[in-house]
Design an enzyme around this catalytic site. Structure first.
Site, short mmCIF file in Angstrom:
data_model
loop_
_atom_site.label_atom_id
_atom_site.label_comp_id
_atom_site.label_asym_id
_atom_site.label_seq_id
_atom_site.Cartn_x
_atom_site.Cartn_y
_atom_site.Cartn_z
N ASP A 1 0.84 -1.21 0.00
CA ASP A 1 0.00 0.00 0.00
C ASP A 1 0.87 1.25 0.00
O ASP A 1 1.45 1.62 1.02
CB ASP A 1 -0.91 -0.03 1.24
CG ASP A 1 -1.72 1.25 1.41
OD1 ASP A 1 -1.71 2.09 0.49
OD2 ASP A 1 -2.34 1.42 2.47
N GLU B 1 30.97 9.62 3.77
CA GLU B 1 31.58 9.38 5.09
C GLU B 1 30.61 9.83 6.18
O GLU B 1 30.75 10.92 6.73
CB GLU B 1 32.88 10.18 5.22
CG GLU B 1 33.90 9.93 4.15
CD GLU B 1 35.13 10.83 4.30
OE1 GLU B 1 36.23 10.32 4.11
OE2 GLU B 1 34.98 12.03 4.60
N GLU C 1 35.34 9.91 16.48
CA GLU C 1 35.39 11.23 15.85
C GLU C 1 35.61 12.33 16.90
O GLU C 1 35.73 12.06 18.09
CB GLU C 1 34.12 11.49 15.03
CG GLU C 1 34.30 11.28 13.51
CD GLU C 1 35.30 12.22 12.87
OE1 GLU C 1 35.69 13.24 13.48
OE2 GLU C 1 35.72 11.95 11.73
N GLU D 1 33.03 7.28 13.21
CA GLU D 1 32.93 7.19 11.75
C GLU D 1 33.44 5.83 11.30
O GLU D 1 34.43 5.32 11.84
CB GLU D 1 33.76 8.29 11.07
CG GLU D 1 33.58 8.33 9.57
CD GLU D 1 34.42 9.43 8.91
OE1 GLU D 1 35.16 9.10 7.97
OE2 GLU D 1 34.33 10.60 9.33
N HIS E 1 30.62 13.88 4.50
CA HIS E 1 31.38 14.32 3.33
C HIS E 1 31.16 13.28 2.23
O HIS E 1 31.18 12.09 2.50
CB HIS E 1 32.87 14.42 3.66
CG HIS E 1 33.15 15.29 4.85
ND1 HIS E 1 34.22 15.10 5.69
CD2 HIS E 1 32.46 16.35 5.36
CE1 HIS E 1 34.20 16.03 6.65
NE2 HIS E 1 33.14 16.78 6.47
N ARG F 1 39.38 22.88 5.10
CA ARG F 1 38.26 22.04 5.51
C ARG F 1 36.96 22.83 5.75
O ARG F 1 35.92 22.27 5.99
CB ARG F 1 38.63 21.23 6.77
CG ARG F 1 39.60 20.14 6.44
CD ARG F 1 40.16 19.41 7.64
NE ARG F 1 41.22 18.49 7.22
CZ ARG F 1 41.02 17.25 6.79
NH1 ARG F 1 39.81 16.77 6.70
NH2 ARG F 1 42.04 16.50 6.43
N GLU G 1 35.46 16.20 -2.92
CA GLU G 1 34.75 15.87 -1.68
C GLU G 1 33.82 17.03 -1.37
O GLU G 1 34.27 18.13 -1.09
CB GLU G 1 35.79 15.67 -0.57
CG GLU G 1 35.23 15.45 0.80
CD GLU G 1 36.30 15.56 1.89
OE1 GLU G 1 36.02 15.12 3.01
OE2 GLU G 1 37.38 16.12 1.62
N ARG H 1 31.46 18.71 1.15
CA ARG H 1 31.53 18.58 2.61
C ARG H 1 30.29 19.05 3.37
O ARG H 1 30.18 18.86 4.57
CB ARG H 1 32.76 19.33 3.14
CG ARG H 1 34.06 18.67 2.74
CD ARG H 1 35.26 19.48 3.17
NE ARG H 1 35.45 19.57 4.61
CZ ARG H 1 36.07 18.65 5.35
NH1 ARG H 1 36.57 17.57 4.80
NH2 ARG H 1 36.21 18.82 6.65
#
Length: 471
Positions: A53, A132, A215, A223, A272, A342, A360, A362
């Site tokens: 459904d 990640e 982390e 992580e 990331h 970063r 990457e 982020r």
């Protein structure tokens, strides 16, 4: 080699499977399932699908057209490590019974259409993604929201705030300080065995793991690094990873969350996403430009940056997402690219092999729906390539130390979910190209998300008592 339906039927016999669990993902990214006893599961399920459904799934069909089919993907077959009886899990597409096509709002179908669009555009034949996702593991969490007020309480023996607690057997005192969780050895890191168990369970289910660690956030942030794969397959793996993290934590009497910002004053959880586009076995991102990138890669970055604010509605899909994306911290809020920085939205990781060249992105977080997020980022990147959108110069200086005049020129990601929805409503043509996303699906998505915005706006927050009670 990809598994066929025949391989799956053999596997069912060999492993003495008792139930086959059919899984699919809803608009919000939550995995749903229905179990079929093995005697009711035959080859016909691969040919004709399994009815369910569709009107009961948030953001999906109206009650007047609710019948839908789940079509299992035989290549996704894996044994469930968490059930008492032998259960085989299969990831499915949601299909319209009327025409046998993938349902317009089914996230996995949209991800498949993005892969098909890449091929038909002639730009490439495979897009690789490597997310990640970070997550927290707590001892317990309690909250309540009602007319009398609200609260949330997180319990974590590992947390810096637990140094004054009395524990049965004593308080052992080894703790990382705030933002100090990256990455002291046990006993300060109390989650080594749990992460080991998560990795072994992931490997059992065919998800290749490369690394795991504690982390930055002191209270149980972790992580697990998993291998990259093609778009749909990697989104499937993301769902397996979430299921595994939740259930392993549960089996240890703990609770895991992918919420981006559960703790005030310590790091939030991001996701990331490494990505590259290939053609004929060649990485199209490899070149001799900045940080070893090709023009193709730079234009791809240009597309991501140009459409970032619209992407936020999908890659940062909750009101809590924007508690992480705040200026002045380590958050990747600056719409710039860099090989070192970063705090830039796009980072170019250092690689020893040019074949591994990638970008990457982020700013996404792990509450995103991986099928929609990977598809949307690919569409933004390809739009950049098709329109030769150059991202400008890289910014290798610390973005927080830029002179104010220069800092003003660098755009930021959205600062709230309603702002992101607004941007998506104005900038969505790149998503609907080639019929990958439909306007109908995006309207339904935005309506679902606006319900969350409205509920959040209408709920009085304890911090408001702190700020305004005596004013």
């Amino acid at each position: 080699m990809a598994l066929s339906a025949n391989d799956v039927m053999k596997m069912i016999k060999e492993k003495e499977v008792k139930f086959v669990d059919l899984r699919f993902t809803d608009t919000r990214g939550k995995e749903q399932h229905v179990s079929v006893p093995v005697k009711a599961f035959g080859m016909d399920k691969f040919e004709s699908g399994h009815f369910f459904d569709g009107s009961s799934i948030a953001g999906w069909k109206g009650i007047e057209a609710s019948d839908m089919l789940l079509m299992p993907d035989p290549d996704s077959a894996r044994m469930d490590p968490f059930t008492d009886e032998p259960v085989l899990n299969l990831t499915c597409d949601a299909v319209e019974p009327s025409d046998g096509k993938g349902y317009d709002r089914d996230p996995r179908t949209i991800a498949k259409r993005a892969e098909a669009y890449l091929k038909s555009s002639g730009l490439g034949d495979t897009a690789y993604f490597g997310p990640e996702p970070e997550f927290f593991v707590f001892d317990s969490v309690t909250w309540n929201v009602d007319m009398s007020g609200c609260f949330v309480k997180i319990k974590s023996e590992e947390a810096p705030w637990s140094s004054g607690e009395e524990y049965e057997g004593g308080n052992m005192g080894h703790r990382a300080p705030v933002k100090g969780g990256y990455f002291p050895v046990p006993p300060a890191d109390t989650l080594q065995d749990i992460r080991n168990a998560m990795v072994l369970a992931l490997e059992q289910q065919g998800v290749e793991c490369e690394v795991h660690h504690h982390e930055v956030a002191a209270a149980g942030q972790n992580e697990i690094g998993t291998k990259f794969n093609s778009l749909v397959k990697r989104a499937d793996w993301m769902q397996i990873l979430k299921y595994t993290v939740w259930n392993v934590a549960h089996s240890y009497g703990k609770t895991a969350t992918f919420m981006p910002k559960p703790i005030v004053g310590d790091n939030g959880s991001g996701m990331h996403v490494h990505q590259s586009v290939w053609k004929g076995g060649q990485n199209l991102f490899t070149g001799n430009g900045y940080a070893g990138l090709s023009d193709f890669a730079l234009f791809y970055i240009g597309g991501i940056i140009k459409h970032a604010k619209a992407l936020n509605a999908i890659t940062n899909p909750g009101t809590n997402s924007y508690k992480r994306l705040v200026p002045g911290f380590e958050a990747p809020i600056n719409l710039a690219y860099s090989s070192r920085n970063r705090s830039a939205a796009c980072r170019i990781p250092l690689v020893t092999d040019p074949k591994a060249r990638r970008v990457e992105v982020r700013f996404p977080d792990p509450t995103t729906n991986p099928y929609l997020a990977f598809a949307a980022m690919l569409m933004a990147g390809l739009d950049g390539v098709q329109n030769k959108i150059h991202p400008g110069d890289p910014i290798d200086k610390n973005l927080y130390d830029l002179p104010p005049a220069q800092a003003k020129k660098v755009q930021n990601v959205c600062s709230s979910l309603d702002m992101a929805i607004d941007h998506m409503n104005k900038d969505r043509d790149f998503l609907t190209k080639g019929g990958v996303f439909s306007d109908d699906m995006l309207d339904a998505y935005c309506a679902l998300k606006m319900e969350e915005v409205t509920r959040f706006r209408m709920t009085t927050h304890p911090v408001e008592f702190d700020m305004y009670y005596s004013s």
